[in-house]
Design an enzyme around this catalytic site. Structure first.
Site, PDB file in Angstrom:
ATOM      1  CD  GLU A 256      -2.874  -1.288   0.496  1.00  0.00           C
ATOM      2  OE1 GLU A 256      -3.162  -0.294  -0.196  1.00  0.00           O
ATOM      3  OE2 GLU A 256      -3.474  -2.364   0.401  1.00  0.00           O
ATOM      4  CB  CYS A 295      -2.451   6.496   2.370  1.00  0.00           C
ATOM      5  SG  CYS A 295      -3.724   5.647   3.301  1.00  0.00           S
TER       6      CYS A 295
HETATM    7  P1  NAP Z   1       8.422   4.867   4.546  1.00  0.00           P
HETATM    8  O1  NAP Z   1       9.556   5.759   4.789  1.00  0.00           O
HETATM    9  O2  NAP Z   1       8.393   4.092   3.286  1.00  0.00           O
HETATM   10  O3  NAP Z   1       8.377   3.883   5.814  1.00  0.00           O
HETATM   11  C1  NAP Z   1       7.339   2.966   5.955  1.00  0.00           C
HETATM   12  C2  NAP Z   1       7.800   1.807   6.821  1.00  0.00           C
HETATM   13  O4  NAP Z   1       8.819   1.081   6.144  1.00  0.00           O
HETATM   14  C3  NAP Z   1       8.399   2.238   8.154  1.00  0.00           C
HETATM   15  O5  NAP Z   1       7.974   1.336   9.142  1.00  0.00           O
HETATM   16  C4  NAP Z   1       9.890   2.125   7.914  1.00  0.00           C
HETATM   17  O6  NAP Z   1      10.630   1.889   9.095  1.00  0.00           O
HETATM   18  C5  NAP Z   1       9.928   0.898   7.022  1.00  0.00           C
HETATM   19  N1  NAP Z   1      11.118   0.750   6.221  1.00  0.00           N
HETATM   20  C6  NAP Z   1      11.847   1.713   5.620  1.00  0.00           C
HETATM   21  N2  NAP Z   1      12.859   1.147   4.923  1.00  0.00           N
HETATM   22  C7  NAP Z   1      12.761  -0.199   5.104  1.00  0.00           C
HETATM   23  C8  NAP Z   1      13.517  -1.315   4.657  1.00  0.00           C
HETATM   24  N3  NAP Z   1      14.575  -1.177   3.866  1.00  0.00           N
HETATM   25  N4  NAP Z   1      13.136  -2.559   5.048  1.00  0.00           N
HETATM   26  C9  NAP Z   1      12.070  -2.738   5.841  1.00  0.00           C
HETATM   27  N5  NAP Z   1      11.310  -1.704   6.300  1.00  0.00           N
HETATM   28  C10 NAP Z   1      11.647  -0.454   5.925  1.00  0.00           C
HETATM   29  O7  NAP Z   1       7.027   5.635   4.601  1.00  0.00           O
HETATM   30  P2  NAP Z   1       6.504   6.656   5.710  1.00  0.00           P
HETATM   31  O8  NAP Z   1       7.277   7.914   5.542  1.00  0.00           O
HETATM   32  O9  NAP Z   1       6.437   6.023   7.049  1.00  0.00           O
HETATM   33  O10 NAP Z   1       4.998   6.853   5.269  1.00  0.00           O
HETATM   34  C11 NAP Z   1       4.585   7.808   4.337  1.00  0.00           C
HETATM   35  C12 NAP Z   1       4.187   7.173   3.044  1.00  0.00           C
HETATM   36  O11 NAP Z   1       3.306   6.082   3.282  1.00  0.00           O
HETATM   37  C13 NAP Z   1       3.434   8.121   2.147  1.00  0.00           C
HETATM   38  O12 NAP Z   1       3.991   8.070   0.869  1.00  0.00           O
HETATM   39  C14 NAP Z   1       2.016   7.583   2.115  1.00  0.00           C
HETATM   40  O13 NAP Z   1       1.347   7.792   0.910  1.00  0.00           O
HETATM   41  C15 NAP Z   1       2.212   6.147   2.366  1.00  0.00           C
HETATM   42  N6  NAP Z   1       1.038   5.571   3.008  1.00  0.00           N
HETATM   43  C16 NAP Z   1       0.251   4.718   2.302  1.00  0.00           C
HETATM   44  C17 NAP Z   1      -0.870   4.154   2.882  1.00  0.00           C
HETATM   45  C18 NAP Z   1      -1.743   3.196   2.138  1.00  0.00           C
HETATM   46  O14 NAP Z   1      -2.559   2.534   2.766  1.00  0.00           O
HETATM   47  N7  NAP Z   1      -1.636   3.074   0.845  1.00  0.00           N
HETATM   48  C19 NAP Z   1      -1.194   4.453   4.210  1.00  0.00           C
HETATM   49  C20 NAP Z   1      -0.376   5.333   4.905  1.00  0.00           C
HETATM   50  C21 NAP Z   1       0.739   5.878   4.295  1.00  0.00           C
HETATM   51  P3  NAP Z   1      11.366   3.066   9.894  1.00  0.00           P
HETATM   52  O15 NAP Z   1      10.353   4.033  10.297  1.00  0.00           O
HETATM   53  O16 NAP Z   1      11.981   2.344  11.021  1.00  0.00           O
HETATM   54  O17 NAP Z   1      12.361   3.635   8.916  1.00  0.00           O
END
Ligand code: NAP
Length: 516
Positions: A256, A295
């Site tokens: 997602e 999101c």
């Molecule tokens: P993110 O930076 O991609 O991080 C999301 C999750 O992934 C965090 O728990 C992060 O952990 C983890 N992560 C990062 N790198 C990783 C790796 N190499 N291996 C395993 N896990 C890893 O996103 P965010 O900044 O938290 O969230 C914002 C984004 O999420 C926005 O673009 C939004 O559109 C999207 N979003 C989508 C939905 C949906 O349902 N479609 C819902 C909410 C948000 P750490 O925090 O420990 O780095």
């Protein structure tokens, strides 16, 4: 200051070293620290698979439903304290906190009801038995059995409660144990919710683990019966999709990701009508709720040129009334974004969009925030932009500014132009369409359905009932094609597909009847 430990192998475990600081985004005070360095994540996955899996699979759907209901109750008892935690680590107003926390308990309760209705079964039948031989004796029947693996849930920072428990509800009902990993920056709320559940004593052994901090080498330990349900940015999603567990060992993955969700006003929407007010209300809510860090929030607003000025004025007026600040009282309508990095990204994003759009209201200037010392906190104003030429713009259709920012995109009112603009988003979670002209809506529908996981169709007769498009319902699909990740979550029993294997059983109808 709180130290957040992980809960692995049914014990609280601390990582090595100081770790990362979690801060209050309104005051910038450190509220907790956490790290997963040095934790044995292979052992954690093995324990969940071999202790939690059998424990959950031994329960009937009704029993799993009772477990979900008990979880919802245990969390609800702590609702007030959890709302404060949400405010102080996630920057939420009371309403935003409820959206997240009540969304979590509401989804647990909804899946509890599904479990109750499925009763004493332990796996699902998929369709009816079909005759395969010349007589009625030899038949085929599809079943869906829980996967004997572990589900790893990796969540985004913006929904530490709902994002965590909407996934757990589905996995538990399917009979699959979970290792949940919140985004580190806002993990305090998730940590406390898991602590409440552990202290309540209701969780079957090994069923729920919490990884509080970086994912470390967890994915290296996943195999063919395991799954990763990821919510976050498209960039991280792409990294996970290419991980060896997915590519070489067929670990299932659901993504997602980002989404440039749209609102489309049809050519027949007239200022001042109920439908017009419905559109204005929903757009303002999407821009300001959770400070636009949703999101499903609307990022692109397609409006017929003839009424673009009216919509611009109506939205600017409403957004101008929103009090920004530390949400310690109800006068504050919008809190800060969640982290310093978010503030930096949102400001840079607005500036990038301004290469193709003009600011109607808001922008990147520092905000006079209520209840904080001047210059403290990650505050940004609710921002409305207006595209100079939406049809030829590129950035406006590619860059998701994950904050309180949305762009008006005037168009000529035709289905083709609206359809082209929708398609430029390359895949969205949800779009809303405001129109009464059924032939116009019918013309737009194939475009809208092709590029969205969900389409909210608002019209005169339901204008007072239409739920805000940002609201994800447990019984309706959540996910979207293309850049939204191509994933599917929730949707009632549809959500269980990810956690179960479909198998066609072919044999004696009498034997199958006995076994199934
Ligand atoms: P993110 O930076 O991609 O991080 C999301 C999750 O992934 C965090 O728990 C992060 O952990 C983890 N992560 C990062 N790198 C990783 C790796 N190499 N291996 C395993 N896990 C890893 O996103 P965010 O900044 O938290 O969230 C914002 C984004 O999420 C926005 O673009 C939004 O559109 C999207 N979003 C989508 C939905 C949906 O349902 N479609 C819902 C909410 C948000 P750490 O925090 O420990 O780095």
């Amino acid at each position: 200051m709180q130290r957040l430990q992980s809960y692995l192998c049914d014990t609280w475990q601390d990582g090595q070293g100081e770790g990362r600081a979690l801060v209050n985004p309104s005051t910038e005070a450190v509220v907790a620290t956490t790290t997963t360095r040095g934790l044995d994540l292979g052992a954690a996955a093995h324990y969940a698979r071999t202790v939690g899996g059998p424990a959950l699979r031994a329960l009937t759907f009704a029993e799993r439903g009772s477990l979900l209901k008990a979880m919802a109750r245990a969390i609800y008892e702590h609702r007030e304290a959890l709302l404060d935690l949400s405010r102080d680590n996630n920057g939420t107003t009371r309403g935003d906190g409820k959206f997240d926390i009540d969304g979590a308990t509401g989804t647990l309760a909804a899946y509890a009801r599904l479990g109750r209705d499925l009763g004493e079964r332990t796996f699902l039948l998929d369709g009816e038995a079909e005759k395969l031989g010349s007589g009625a004796r030899y038949v085929g029947q599809h079943v869906r059995m829980p996967r004997p693996g572990v589900a790893v849930h990796i969540n985004a920072f913006n929904f530490p409660a709902w994002g965590t428990f909407e996934k757990i509800a589905v996995a538990f009902l399917a009979g699959v144990p979970v290792i949940t990993k919140p985004a580190t920056a806002t993990a305090h709320l998730t940590w406390r919710m898991v602590q409440i559940l552990v202290e309540s004593g209701i969780l079957p052994a090994g069923s729920l683990s919490l990884l509080c901090g970086s994912a470390g080498d967890l994915l290296d330990h996943l195999g063919p019966q395991d799954g990763v349900a990821f919510t976050g940015s498209a960039d991280t999603g792409a990294v996970l999709r290419g991980h060896a567990c997915v590519v070489e060992r067929s670990t299932r993955i659901n993504i997602e990701a980002d989404s440039l969700n749209s609102a489309v006003l049809g050519p027949d929407v007239v200022p001042g009508t109920d439908l017009w007010h419905c559109a204005v209300r929903n757009i303002v809510k999407d821009i300001t709720q959770k400070t636009g860090q949703k999101c499903t929030a609307v990022r692109r607003i397609m409006v017929p040129e003839a009424v673009a000025d009216d919509l611009s004025s109506a939205l600017a007026e409403e957004l101008g009334r929103v009090q920004v600040g530390y949400p310690v009282d109800r006068s504050v309508g919008m809190g800060p974004v969640a982290t310093a990095a978010q503030l930096r990204d949102v400001r840079a994003g607005i500036e990038a969009l301004c290469e193709e759009a003009d600011v109607v209201v808001g922008g990147t200037a520092p905000v006079q925030a209520a209840h904080t010392e001047s210059g403290t906190g990650f505050f940004v104003a609710p921002t409305l932009l207006r595209a100079r030429d939406a049809a030829s713009a590129t950035r406006l259709h590619e860059l998701e500014v994950f904050g309180p920012c949305s762009t008006l995109m005037p168009y000529d009112g035709s289905v083709d132009a609206a359809g082209d603009l929708l398609a430029k988003g390359q895949g969205m979670l949800v779009s809303s369409v405001y129109a009464d002209d059924r032939s116009w809506v019918g013309g737009l529908l194939p475009h809208a359905a092709a590029w969205n996981g969900r389409v909210v169709m608002a019209s005169k007769k339901v204008a007072d009932q239409v739920l805000p498009p940002g609201m994800v319902l447990p019984n309706q699909m959540h996910g979207g094609p293309g850049r939204a990740g191509g994933g599917e979550e929730l949707g009632g029993l549809r959500g269980l597909e990810f956690y179960t294997n479909r198998t066609a059983l072919q044999g004696d109808a009498g034997v199958l009847r006995k076994l199934l």
